[in-house]
Design a protein around this motif. Sequence first.
Motif, PDB file in Angstrom:
ATOM      1  N   UNK A 475      30.389 -19.088  82.184  1.00 23.61           N
ATOM      2  CA  UNK A 475      29.654 -20.244  81.899  1.00 23.61           C
ATOM      3  C   UNK A 475      30.455 -21.480  82.443  1.00 23.61           C
ATOM      4  N   UNK A 476      31.742 -21.236  82.534  1.00 30.52           N
ATOM      5  CA  UNK A 476      32.469 -22.325  83.354  1.00 30.52           C
ATOM      6  C   UNK A 476      32.100 -22.410  84.606  1.00 30.52           C
ATOM      7  N   UNK A 477      31.923 -21.387  85.434  1.00 25.24           N
ATOM      8  CA  UNK A 477      31.510 -21.286  86.637  1.00 25.24           C
ATOM      9  C   UNK A 477      30.321 -21.851  86.922  1.00 25.24           C
ATOM     10  N   UNK A 478      29.210 -21.695  86.194  1.00 23.03           N
ATOM     11  CA  UNK A 478      27.799 -22.182  86.197  1.00 23.03           C
ATOM     12  C   UNK A 478      27.770 -23.614  85.531  1.00 23.03           C
ATOM     13  N   UNK A 479      28.590 -24.014  84.906  1.00 21.42           N
ATOM     14  CA  UNK A 479      28.709 -25.389  84.227  1.00 21.42           C
ATOM     15  C   UNK A 479      27.687 -25.006  82.816  1.00 21.42           C
ATOM     16  N   UNK A 480      27.601 -23.927  82.352  1.00 22.00           N
ATOM     17  CA  UNK A 480      26.573 -23.765  81.218  1.00 22.00           C
ATOM     18  C   UNK A 480      27.248 -24.061  80.010  1.00 22.00           C
ATOM     19  N   UNK A 481      27.776 -25.197  79.751  1.00 26.81           N
ATOM     20  CA  UNK A 481      28.512 -25.896  78.625  1.00 26.81           C
ATOM     21  C   UNK A 481      28.182 -27.420  78.475  1.00 26.81           C
ATOM     22  N   UNK A 482      28.184 -27.836  77.388  1.00 29.24           N
ATOM     23  CA  UNK A 482      28.302 -29.481  77.248  1.00 29.24           C
ATOM     24  C   UNK A 482      29.692 -29.973  77.360  1.00 29.24           C
ATOM     25  N   UNK A 487      33.139 -25.763  73.051  1.00 28.93           N
ATOM     26  CA  UNK A 487      33.846 -25.220  73.797  1.00 28.93           C
ATOM     27  C   UNK A 487      35.006 -26.029  74.057  1.00 28.93           C
ATOM     28  N   UNK A 488      35.246 -27.482  73.803  1.00 28.70           N
ATOM     29  CA  UNK A 488      36.372 -27.999  74.049  1.00 28.70           C
ATOM     30  C   UNK A 488      37.355 -28.060  72.806  1.00 28.70           C
ATOM     31  N   UNK A 489      38.431 -27.556  73.222  1.00 27.09           N
ATOM     32  CA  UNK A 489      39.423 -27.032  72.169  1.00 27.09           C
ATOM     33  C   UNK A 489      41.025 -27.325  72.352  1.00 27.09           C
ATOM     34  N   UNK A 490      42.006 -26.719  71.609  1.00 26.90           N
ATOM     35  CA  UNK A 490      43.277 -26.822  71.919  1.00 26.90           C
ATOM     36  C   UNK A 490      43.596 -25.666  73.075  1.00 26.90           C
ATOM     37  N   UNK A 491      43.335 -24.663  72.622  1.00 26.47           N
ATOM     38  CA  UNK A 491      43.300 -23.603  73.612  1.00 26.47           C
ATOM     39  C   UNK A 491      42.190 -22.489  73.812  1.00 26.47           C
ATOM     40  N   UNK A 492      42.001 -21.722  74.731  1.00 23.82           N
ATOM     41  CA  UNK A 492      40.731 -20.668  74.812  1.00 23.82           C
ATOM     42  C   UNK A 492      41.357 -19.386  75.025  1.00 23.82           C
ATOM     43  N   UNK A 493      41.335 -18.523  74.158  1.00 23.43           N
ATOM     44  CA  UNK A 493      41.631 -16.994  74.864  1.00 23.43           C
ATOM     45  C   UNK A 493      40.849 -16.292  75.762  1.00 23.43           C
ATOM     46  N   UNK A 494      39.433 -16.510  75.876  1.00 26.99           N
ATOM     47  CA  UNK A 494      38.587 -15.670  76.531  1.00 26.99           C
ATOM     48  C   UNK A 494      38.024 -16.671  77.906  1.00 26.99           C
ATOM     49  N   UNK A 495      38.675 -17.932  78.031  1.00 26.95           N
ATOM     50  CA  UNK A 495      37.919 -18.784  79.005  1.00 26.95           C
ATOM     51  C   UNK A 495      38.005 -18.270  80.674  1.00 26.95           C
ATOM     52  N   UNK A 496      39.015 -17.406  80.801  1.00 28.80           N
ATOM     53  CA  UNK A 496      38.894 -16.512  81.872  1.00 28.80           C
ATOM     54  C   UNK A 496      38.629 -15.306  81.949  1.00 28.80           C
ATOM     55  N   UNK A 497      37.582 -14.789  80.979  1.00 32.09           N
ATOM     56  CA  UNK A 497      37.102 -13.221  81.124  1.00 32.09           C
ATOM     57  C   UNK A 497      35.421 -13.478  81.238  1.00 32.09           C
ATOM     58  N   UNK A 498      34.885 -12.521  81.750  1.00 36.21           N
ATOM     59  CA  UNK A 498      33.483 -12.520  82.089  1.00 36.21           C
ATOM     60  C   UNK A 498      32.908 -11.995  80.799  1.00 36.21           C
ATOM     61  N   UNK A 499      31.383 -12.384  80.921  1.00 34.88           N
ATOM     62  CA  UNK A 499      30.461 -12.182  79.964  1.00 34.88           C
ATOM     63  C   UNK A 499      30.506 -10.403  79.627  1.00 34.88           C
TER      64      UNK A 499
END
Length: 675
Positions: A475-482, A487-499
């Motif tokens: 979703x980050x690669x495609x920009x499929x997020x607002x 999705x904006x937070x302090x930290x993200x445990x899955x932000x670099x893991x594929x669907x």
Amino acid sequence: MGVKTISWSSTLSLMRYLCRWECLKDILLGPWTDGILCSIGMPVIKDSERYNCQVLCYNRKIIMIRPKMWLANDGNYRELRWFTAWKLKDKLVDFQLPKDVAEALLQTSVPFGYGYIQFQDTAVAAEVCEELFTPIPPHAELALNGVEVFMNASGSHHQLRKLDVRLRAFIGATHTRGGVYMYSNHQGCDGGRLYYDGCACVVVNGDLVAQGSQFSLKDVEVVVAHVDLDAVASLRGSISSFQEQASYKTTVPSVAVPYSLCESFNLKISLSSPREIKYHCAEEEIAFGPGCWLWDYLRRSGASGFLLPLSGGADSSSVAAIVGCMCQLVVKEIANGDEQVKADAIRIGHYADGEFPTDSREFARRIFYTVFMGSENSSEETRTRAKVLAHEIGSWHLDVSIDGIVSALLSLFQTLTGKRPRYKVDGGSNIENLGLQNIQARIRMVLAFMFASLLPWVHSKPGFYLVLGSSNVDEGLRGYLTKYDCSSADINPIGSISKMDLRAFLRWASTHLSYSSLADIEAAPPTAELEPIRSNYSQLDEVDMGMTYEELSVYGRLRKIFRCGPVSMFKNLCYRWGAKLTPSEVAEKVKHFFKYYSINRHKMTVLTPSYHAESYSPEDNRFDLRQFLYNSRWPYQFRKIDKLVEELDGDGIAIKESSGMGVVAAGSGNPKVGL
């Protein structure tokens, strides 16, 4: 007489540098190096340069200082920002020790540079981290000079399916040259996006004889092996080519030490035997890596827990399951007697005297809030799935409706402009439709941070909670997020893991973590639930994006790992997908991806700091340093693709499915290479 001035910044830098020497002095004044050769990492300033060094110590003395020669300066690493590479390879130079260290150790200077230590019975050398992975690694030259034991103090971060790369390097280093390779690695969060996954090991002549855990909550882990150095000499003596190359080697300088490291033949000591390498599957890596990272981040940040907007979808449910796994790991380590984990858990969970976590669900209720922030567009299925999963994990769960806030904002907008936007399914334009979705997404972000700061106060708990994000790498690669949504937070445990990996993880976790509701969550089609549900319409992620998550993983790997732009990606995919798609269909897919990738690239500048787990992460801050403003029309590249499509269609070329651009044949006859 001159006047000397010095800035505060340089004063503080000097103080920090001297603190390193103070720490080293404290170690050497104690008994920890008695009879033990130790390799201790620290920055060392020589003349005007700062070097990344291994300080080799024995019997409370510094034997030599080995500066790093090849620095890591790609991907997540920027060593050249801080250090200079050591370039003098033919001799060792004298290094003057700081005055208080020299007085305490009764040493004034030590050898500094590239070399090895010659003991009375063996030779030992340091190979520092990145040097192992260079085209001509130092251990090749050192082995020809008689070095039998190599020590590598490393800082290698976890990445999915990466451990095999490391182990193959150690095994290859000693398989054809002989030797003992001792590898140690950092363990824990680096204070940012990286998690160092340990897995210290010892390899002898290409065989693994000791391996530490890859994911652990322990601060320190020691791996011990008993090895026979005669086996190294025997292997080297049996390889004629090794003997020949050693006979005209380039001489590496050394430091002679009048001590022996080896013990005499003793049947009371059992030699370490070759063992099977322990690998975790990718699903286990997703559970344990981010789980350990979250625990390290939590205990070091001073926070009292986590808050997660739990939608009942695959992404946020994956994050919830990882937190649940973290709680299970904490309880397990406490049961195993880890006093440090126990002390941290008591402090974070605010347990009374004599109490500590014994049940992961009870511990989760103390440190984990989940919030379902539903709207009129949310389905009852996702609401129920979120509630059931929260119950299985043990989190404190809230169910909140955001319709009143959305309605208030729309009424304000209508009062100011005289217009009220409508969804596309109700006759509105794309602009209206997108605006209405963004309002919901951004409200959820504001509510998440409000809950994280105030819910502990509501429940009479001290401290604050960290907000967890749940957008995946595709979703980050495609920009499929607002931008600035939930999705904006302090930290993200899955932000670099594929669907694709996350869905496999959900299937695994439903059984192995005992969160059975994850099976139903994984089976549900991905949807943002930001548009109204109608009898003839239901919002779906892959339809919205115009591409599948599987395709996104392919695009991401080609863009980052294989460094493809639009034209080279088109050519590559013609080979990969040529059996099922025409060149013009491939072209449309490539153009569609690059259009939205470039339009949304700016979102990467504010992406929540994420656990680094994937080699095609688009994270802008540290790993994927590219521009965030592109010409989204890609005029030259797209014209080139159109020309190639015209040529291919005109020639009527049928492309067979392949994984690359060339064909290479190897056999006992004449080699043939075709392009």
